[in-house]
Design a protein around this motif. Sequence first.
Motif, short mmCIF file in Angstrom:
data_model
loop_
_atom_site.label_atom_id
_atom_site.label_comp_id
_atom_site.label_asym_id
_atom_site.label_seq_id
_atom_site.Cartn_x
_atom_site.Cartn_y
_atom_site.Cartn_z
N UNK A 63 0.84 -1.20 0.00
CA UNK A 63 0.00 0.00 0.00
C UNK A 63 0.87 1.25 0.00
N UNK A 64 0.35 2.30 -0.64
CA UNK A 64 1.04 3.59 -0.63
C UNK A 64 0.17 4.61 0.09
N UNK A 65 0.82 5.52 0.81
CA UNK A 65 0.11 6.61 1.49
C UNK A 65 -0.31 7.62 0.43
N UNK A 66 -1.61 7.96 0.43
CA UNK A 66 -2.10 8.93 -0.55
C UNK A 66 -2.56 10.24 0.10
N UNK A 67 -2.72 10.24 1.43
CA UNK A 67 -3.12 11.46 2.12
C UNK A 67 -2.96 11.22 3.62
N UNK A 68 -2.58 12.27 4.34
CA UNK A 68 -2.55 12.24 5.80
C UNK A 68 -3.28 13.49 6.27
N UNK A 69 -4.32 13.29 7.04
CA UNK A 69 -5.10 14.42 7.55
C UNK A 69 -4.35 15.09 8.69
N UNK A 70 -4.53 16.39 8.83
CA UNK A 70 -3.77 17.16 9.82
C UNK A 70 -4.40 17.17 11.21
N UNK A 129 -5.51 14.61 16.66
CA UNK A 129 -5.84 13.39 17.40
C UNK A 129 -5.74 12.16 16.51
N UNK A 130 -6.43 12.16 15.38
CA UNK A 130 -6.54 10.97 14.54
C UNK A 130 -5.43 10.86 13.51
N UNK A 131 -5.00 11.97 12.92
CA UNK A 131 -4.01 11.95 11.83
C UNK A 131 -4.30 10.79 10.87
N UNK A 132 -5.54 10.74 10.41
CA UNK A 132 -5.96 9.64 9.54
C UNK A 132 -5.05 9.55 8.33
N UNK A 133 -4.50 8.37 8.14
CA UNK A 133 -3.57 8.10 7.04
C UNK A 133 -4.29 7.22 6.04
N UNK A 134 -4.50 7.79 4.84
CA UNK A 134 -5.23 7.10 3.78
C UNK A 134 -4.22 6.38 2.88
N UNK A 135 -4.55 5.14 2.52
CA UNK A 135 -3.63 4.31 1.74
C UNK A 135 -4.39 3.57 0.64
#
Length: 174
Positions: A142-149, A152-158
């Motif tokens: 998987x590749x990281x395509x977005x990290x939310x700022x 608390x969560x810093x959701x990392x989308x892959x």
Amino acid sequence: MDIRPAAPDQIPAILDYVMAARASIFPQLDATQVPDDLARFDEVYLGSDQGCFLLAWQEGRIVGAIGYLPYDQRFSQLQLTARDTVEVVRLFVSPSCRGAGVAKALYAALLAQARQAGVATLYLHTHPFLPGAIAFWQKQGFEVIDVESDPVWQTTHMRLDLGAASSRSTRASS
């Protein structure tokens, strides 16, 4: 360890397992609120050709779970098409089995199912506070395509592109 698809008669045990795992990993979430996909488990995972849920069993008990469901476009910043894209969800492994390859085996079985179903793209999101999660998924391709700022969560989308056209042609020629 035995990995097999979920069956309708197992839904109560699956919900107990997943809700308990979810509560221990995400204590900040309301443990009494059943997420929609789990409330509609039969429809989402068993009654759809874009749904799949697998369980790892050991000595008659669930020790791991993973699933995928149709991606619902809820993250507007992502450039993912709904067609042939599924979201990998609910990867949980019992604490006593962590580090024994259960997650990797569950994912390998899920990947095989996705390829057989003609899935083009696997999407998931995770969080840096989950030990080893991002590195695990990167090792699976998987590749990281977005990290939310969000602090608390810093959701990392892959995502992982599977090239579903080749798996469909392989399936058609079998």
